[in-house]
Design a protein around this motif. Structure first.
Motif, PDB file in Angstrom:
ATOM      1  N   SER A 194       0.840  -1.204   0.000  1.00  0.00           N
ATOM      2  CA  SER A 194       0.000   0.000   0.000  1.00  0.00           C
ATOM      3  C   SER A 194       0.872   1.250   0.000  1.00  0.00           C
ATOM      4  O   SER A 194       0.553   2.234  -0.675  1.00  0.00           O
ATOM      5  N   PHE A 195       1.974   1.219   0.737  1.00  0.00           N
ATOM      6  CA  PHE A 195       2.922   2.335   0.702  1.00  0.00           C
ATOM      7  C   PHE A 195       3.465   2.506  -0.713  1.00  0.00           C
ATOM      8  O   PHE A 195       3.529   3.625  -1.239  1.00  0.00           O
ATOM      9  N   SER A 196       3.859   1.406  -1.333  1.00  0.00           N
ATOM     10  CA  SER A 196       4.439   1.462  -2.676  1.00  0.00           C
ATOM     11  C   SER A 196       3.453   2.048  -3.683  1.00  0.00           C
ATOM     12  O   SER A 196       3.823   2.870  -4.531  1.00  0.00           O
ATOM     13  N   LYS A 197       2.182   1.628  -3.603  1.00  0.00           N
ATOM     14  CA  LYS A 197       1.160   2.149  -4.507  1.00  0.00           C
ATOM     15  C   LYS A 197       0.985   3.655  -4.343  1.00  0.00           C
ATOM     16  O   LYS A 197       0.824   4.389  -5.329  1.00  0.00           O
ATOM     17  N   SER A 198       1.041   4.126  -3.087  1.00  0.00           N
ATOM     18  CA  SER A 198       0.890   5.564  -2.839  1.00  0.00           C
ATOM     19  C   SER A 198       2.066   6.349  -3.406  1.00  0.00           C
ATOM     20  O   SER A 198       1.878   7.423  -3.985  1.00  0.00           O
ATOM     21  N   PHE A 199       3.277   5.824  -3.249  1.00  0.00           N
ATOM     22  CA  PHE A 199       4.455   6.504  -3.790  1.00  0.00           C
ATOM     23  C   PHE A 199       4.341   6.662  -5.299  1.00  0.00           C
ATOM     24  O   PHE A 199       4.676   7.716  -5.860  1.00  0.00           O
ATOM     25  N   LEU A 200       3.873   5.611  -5.957  1.00  0.00           N
ATOM     26  CA  LEU A 200       3.742   5.652  -7.412  1.00  0.00           C
ATOM     27  C   LEU A 200       2.579   6.541  -7.841  1.00  0.00           C
ATOM     28  O   LEU A 200       2.672   7.278  -8.827  1.00  0.00           O
ATOM     29  N   LYS A 201       1.485   6.480  -7.090  1.00  0.00           N
ATOM     30  CA  LYS A 201       0.293   7.266  -7.422  1.00  0.00           C
ATOM     31  C   LYS A 201       0.608   8.754  -7.466  1.00  0.00           C
ATOM     32  O   LYS A 201       0.108   9.486  -8.330  1.00  0.00           O
ATOM     33  N   TYR A 202       1.434   9.209  -6.532  1.00  0.00           N
ATOM     34  CA  TYR A 202       1.759  10.639  -6.456  1.00  0.00           C
ATOM     35  C   TYR A 202       3.113  10.965  -7.088  1.00  0.00           C
ATOM     36  O   TYR A 202       3.680  12.029  -6.835  1.00  0.00           O
ATOM     37  N   ASP A 203       3.615  10.058  -7.901  1.00  0.00           N
ATOM     38  CA  ASP A 203       4.862  10.267  -8.648  1.00  0.00           C
ATOM     39  C   ASP A 203       6.035  10.650  -7.748  1.00  0.00           C
ATOM     40  O   ASP A 203       6.878  11.481  -8.121  1.00  0.00           O
ATOM     41  N   LEU A 204       6.086  10.036  -6.569  1.00  0.00           N
ATOM     42  CA  LEU A 204       7.186  10.306  -5.652  1.00  0.00           C
ATOM     43  C   LEU A 204       8.404   9.440  -5.974  1.00  0.00           C
ATOM     44  O   LEU A 204       9.494   9.679  -5.452  1.00  0.00           O
ATOM     45  N   ILE A 205       8.198   8.443  -6.809  1.00  0.00           N
ATOM     46  CA  ILE A 205       9.267   7.547  -7.221  1.00  0.00           C
ATOM     47  C   ILE A 205       8.900   6.968  -8.584  1.00  0.00           C
ATOM     48  O   ILE A 205       7.718   6.783  -8.891  1.00  0.00           O
ATOM     49  N   LYS A 206       9.907   6.711  -9.396  1.00  0.00           N
ATOM     50  CA  LYS A 206       9.671   6.059 -10.677  1.00  0.00           C
ATOM     51  C   LYS A 206       9.514   4.553 -10.440  1.00  0.00           C
ATOM     52  O   LYS A 206      10.207   3.994  -9.595  1.00  0.00           O
ATOM     53  N   PRO A 207       8.620   3.899 -11.172  1.00  0.00           N
ATOM     54  CA  PRO A 207       8.397   2.462 -10.955  1.00  0.00           C
ATOM     55  C   PRO A 207       9.672   1.634 -11.041  1.00  0.00           C
ATOM     56  O   PRO A 207       9.858   0.683 -10.279  1.00  0.00           O
ATOM     57  N   GLU A 208      10.564   2.005 -11.951  1.00  0.00           N
ATOM     58  CA  GLU A 208      11.796   1.234 -12.121  1.00  0.00           C
ATOM     59  C   GLU A 208      12.779   1.428 -10.953  1.00  0.00           C
ATOM     60  O   GLU A 208      13.754   0.676 -10.818  1.00  0.00           O
ATOM     61  N   ASN A 209      12.510   2.422 -10.104  1.00  0.00           N
ATOM     62  CA  ASN A 209      13.359   2.651  -8.927  1.00  0.00           C
ATOM     63  C   ASN A 209      12.778   2.058  -7.651  1.00  0.00           C
ATOM     64  O   ASN A 209      13.236   2.343  -6.556  1.00  0.00           O
ATOM     65  N   ALA A 252       8.167   4.412  12.117  1.00  0.00           N
ATOM     66  CA  ALA A 252       6.823   4.938  11.866  1.00  0.00           C
ATOM     67  C   ALA A 252       5.771   3.884  12.195  1.00  0.00           C
ATOM     68  O   ALA A 252       6.029   2.688  12.139  1.00  0.00           O
ATOM     69  N   MET A 253       4.578   4.355  12.564  1.00  0.00           N
ATOM     70  CA  MET A 253       3.455   3.452  12.831  1.00  0.00           C
ATOM     71  C   MET A 253       2.244   3.914  12.041  1.00  0.00           C
ATOM     72  O   MET A 253       1.527   4.831  12.430  1.00  0.00           O
ATOM     73  N   PRO A 254       2.002   3.283  10.878  1.00  0.00           N
ATOM     74  CA  PRO A 254       0.810   3.614  10.079  1.00  0.00           C
ATOM     75  C   PRO A 254      -0.383   2.763  10.518  1.00  0.00           C
ATOM     76  O   PRO A 254      -0.278   1.957  11.441  1.00  0.00           O
ATOM     77  N   ASN A 255      -1.513   2.954   9.858  1.00  0.00           N
ATOM     78  CA  ASN A 255      -2.660   2.065  10.085  1.00  0.00           C
ATOM     79  C   ASN A 255      -3.272   1.657   8.751  1.00  0.00           C
ATOM     80  O   ASN A 255      -2.905   2.177   7.695  1.00  0.00           O
ATOM     81  N   SER A 256      -4.197   0.710   8.786  1.00  0.00           N
ATOM     82  CA  SER A 256      -4.674   0.079   7.558  1.00  0.00           C
ATOM     83  C   SER A 256      -5.373   1.014   6.571  1.00  0.00           C
ATOM     84  O   SER A 256      -5.352   0.723   5.369  1.00  0.00           O
ATOM     85  N   PRO A 257      -6.005   2.133   6.979  1.00  0.00           N
ATOM     86  CA  PRO A 257      -6.597   3.012   5.965  1.00  0.00           C
ATOM     87  C   PRO A 257      -5.580   3.645   5.004  1.00  0.00           C
ATOM     88  O   PRO A 257      -5.980   4.314   4.052  1.00  0.00           O
ATOM     89  N   THR A 258      -4.270   3.420   5.246  1.00  0.00           N
ATOM     90  CA  THR A 258      -3.282   3.844   4.248  1.00  0.00           C
ATOM     91  C   THR A 258      -3.559   3.163   2.907  1.00  0.00           C
ATOM     92  O   THR A 258      -3.162   3.676   1.856  1.00  0.00           O
ATOM     93  N   LEU A 259      -4.242   2.020   2.940  1.00  0.00           N
ATOM     94  CA  LEU A 259      -4.603   1.319   1.704  1.00  0.00           C
ATOM     95  C   LEU A 259      -5.414   2.207   0.771  1.00  0.00           C
ATOM     96  O   LEU A 259      -5.391   2.044  -0.443  1.00  0.00           O
ATOM     97  N   LEU A 260      -6.162   3.167   1.361  1.00  0.00           N
ATOM     98  CA  LEU A 260      -7.003   4.075   0.575  1.00  0.00           C
ATOM     99  C   LEU A 260      -6.467   5.506   0.578  1.00  0.00           C
ATOM    100  O   LEU A 260      -7.158   6.418   0.138  1.00  0.00           O
ATOM    101  N   GLY A 261      -5.248   5.685   1.105  1.00  0.00           N
ATOM    102  CA  GLY A 261      -4.711   7.036   1.231  1.00  0.00           C
ATOM    103  C   GLY A 261      -5.391   7.834   2.324  1.00  0.00           C
ATOM    104  O   GLY A 261      -5.352   9.066   2.318  1.00  0.00           O
ATOM    105  N   MET A 262      -6.007   7.138   3.296  1.00  0.00           N
ATOM    106  CA  MET A 262      -6.752   7.789   4.374  1.00  0.00           C
ATOM    107  C   MET A 262      -6.169   7.441   5.741  1.00  0.00           C
ATOM    108  O   MET A 262      -6.847   7.547   6.760  1.00  0.00           O
ATOM    109  N   GLY A 263      -4.919   7.010   5.767  1.00  0.00           N
ATOM    110  CA  GLY A 263      -4.310   6.599   7.022  1.00  0.00           C
ATOM    111  C   GLY A 263      -3.759   7.753   7.827  1.00  0.00           C
ATOM    112  O   GLY A 263      -3.753   8.901   7.393  1.00  0.00           O
ATOM    113  N   ILE A 264      -3.288   7.417   9.013  1.00  0.00           N
ATOM    114  CA  ILE A 264      -2.525   8.375   9.812  1.00  0.00           C
ATOM    115  C   ILE A 264      -1.325   7.628  10.380  1.00  0.00           C
ATOM    116  O   ILE A 264      -1.442   6.479  10.817  1.00  0.00           O
ATOM    117  N   THR A 265      -0.166   8.270  10.323  1.00  0.00           N
ATOM    118  CA  THR A 265       1.085   7.644  10.724  1.00  0.00           C
ATOM    119  C   THR A 265       1.816   8.531  11.716  1.00  0.00           C
ATOM    120  O   THR A 265       2.051   9.709  11.443  1.00  0.00           O
TER     121      THR A 265
END
Length: 267
Positions: free
Chosen positions: A14-29, A116-129
């Motif tokens: 879920s973290f990886s999907k968020s990084f890619l969704k907001y173009d914080l990292i290139k998929p190949e990296n 860090a301590m996230p929670n499961s709503p990070t799956l939807l981009g609605m978490g708090i860490t």
């Protein structure tokens, strides 16, 4: 930035999907590392242009940030059996419950650690860490970490690392408490003769509406309760039963038990 995720389970993915969704990292990296060889193909279908590896296949790890997302119970074994060396230029970001910065530093022989301590709503981009950092981490490094964490929802920096166990008990485990209460409400609905799918609709929409009322009202929780609980009414009857059975005390004891378990995970 090159990021490796050690432990590509639900939270790591879920973290990886968020990084890619907001173009914080290139998929190949992005390098996703799983301990289960049979999961590689499923992960590859989700991240077709990223590097996917089994734990045993990694001999050399080229990453600016290594996210440790294995189960806390497995961390000591994983750390002792790493098939690669961690570069001194890499930053470690742990999202494991309970494992202290000091223990991570010791087992990995690496100083630059953010916990860090996230929670499961990070799956939807609605978490708090909640997160904190080892001594010596630079401000601009923390800003980069916060930018990544904020892609999954919101993040809060904590000066005192000991508070992360409380955050684990409160928000990390917190979604399950709400699911537990919602399940009890739905079961009460069916016991009163409402069909289960209809009971679910009433309870879920009530929960959603209550959330928006809390977020958009200047009233305290006590005032909001009084708005619903008229004297001698149905809500008052329910609340009296909750109080007579010390429901608040039971919930608080449960949350404190979760905090205690988080501390035990570090022993």
């Amino acid at each position: 930035m090159k990021i490796a995720v050690l432990g590509a389970g639900n939270m790591g993915l879920s973290f990886s999907k968020s990084f890619l969704k907001y173009d914080l990292i290139k998929p190949e990296n992005l390098h996703l590392i799983t301990r289960s060889d049979h999961k590689k193909e499923k992960i590859r279908s989700l991240f077709p242009t990223s590097q996917i590896s089994a734990f045993s296949e990694v001999n050399n790890l080229d990453a600016d940030l290594i996210i440790i997302a294995v189960k806390p119970q497995d961390f000591a074994f994983v750390a002792e059996n790493l098939p690669f060396n961690i570069s001194e230029n890499s930053m470690i970001l742990s999202i494991m419950a309970g494992i202290s910065i000091e223990k991570i530093q010791h087992l990995l022989n690496h100083k630059e650690v953010v916990r860090a301590m996230p929670n499961s709503p990070t799956l939807l981009g609605m978490g708090i860490t909640g997160y904190t950092a080892a001594e010596g981490i630079l401000f601009n490094q923390l800003i980069n970490i916060e930018r990544l964490l904020n892609s999954t929802g919101r993040s809060v920096y904590l000066e005192d690392e000991e508070l992360l166990d409380a955050v684990t008990a409160l928000s990390g485990s917190g979604p399950a408490y709400f699911y537990y209460i919602i399940d009890a409400m739905i079961k009460a609905g069916t016991a009163m003769g409402i069909e289960e799918n209809l009971a679910q609709l009433f309870v879920k929409q009530t929960m959603l509406g209550a959330y928006y009322l809390i977020n958009n009202s200047d009233k305290s929780l006590e005032e909001l309760i009084k708005d619903v609980a008229s004297k001698g009414g149905t809500t008052e009857a329910a609340l009296k039963t909750f109080d007579d059975n010390e429901l608040k005390v039971i919930l608080q004891k449960g949350i404190l038990a979760a905090e205690n378990r988080a501390r035990e995970l570090n022993s």
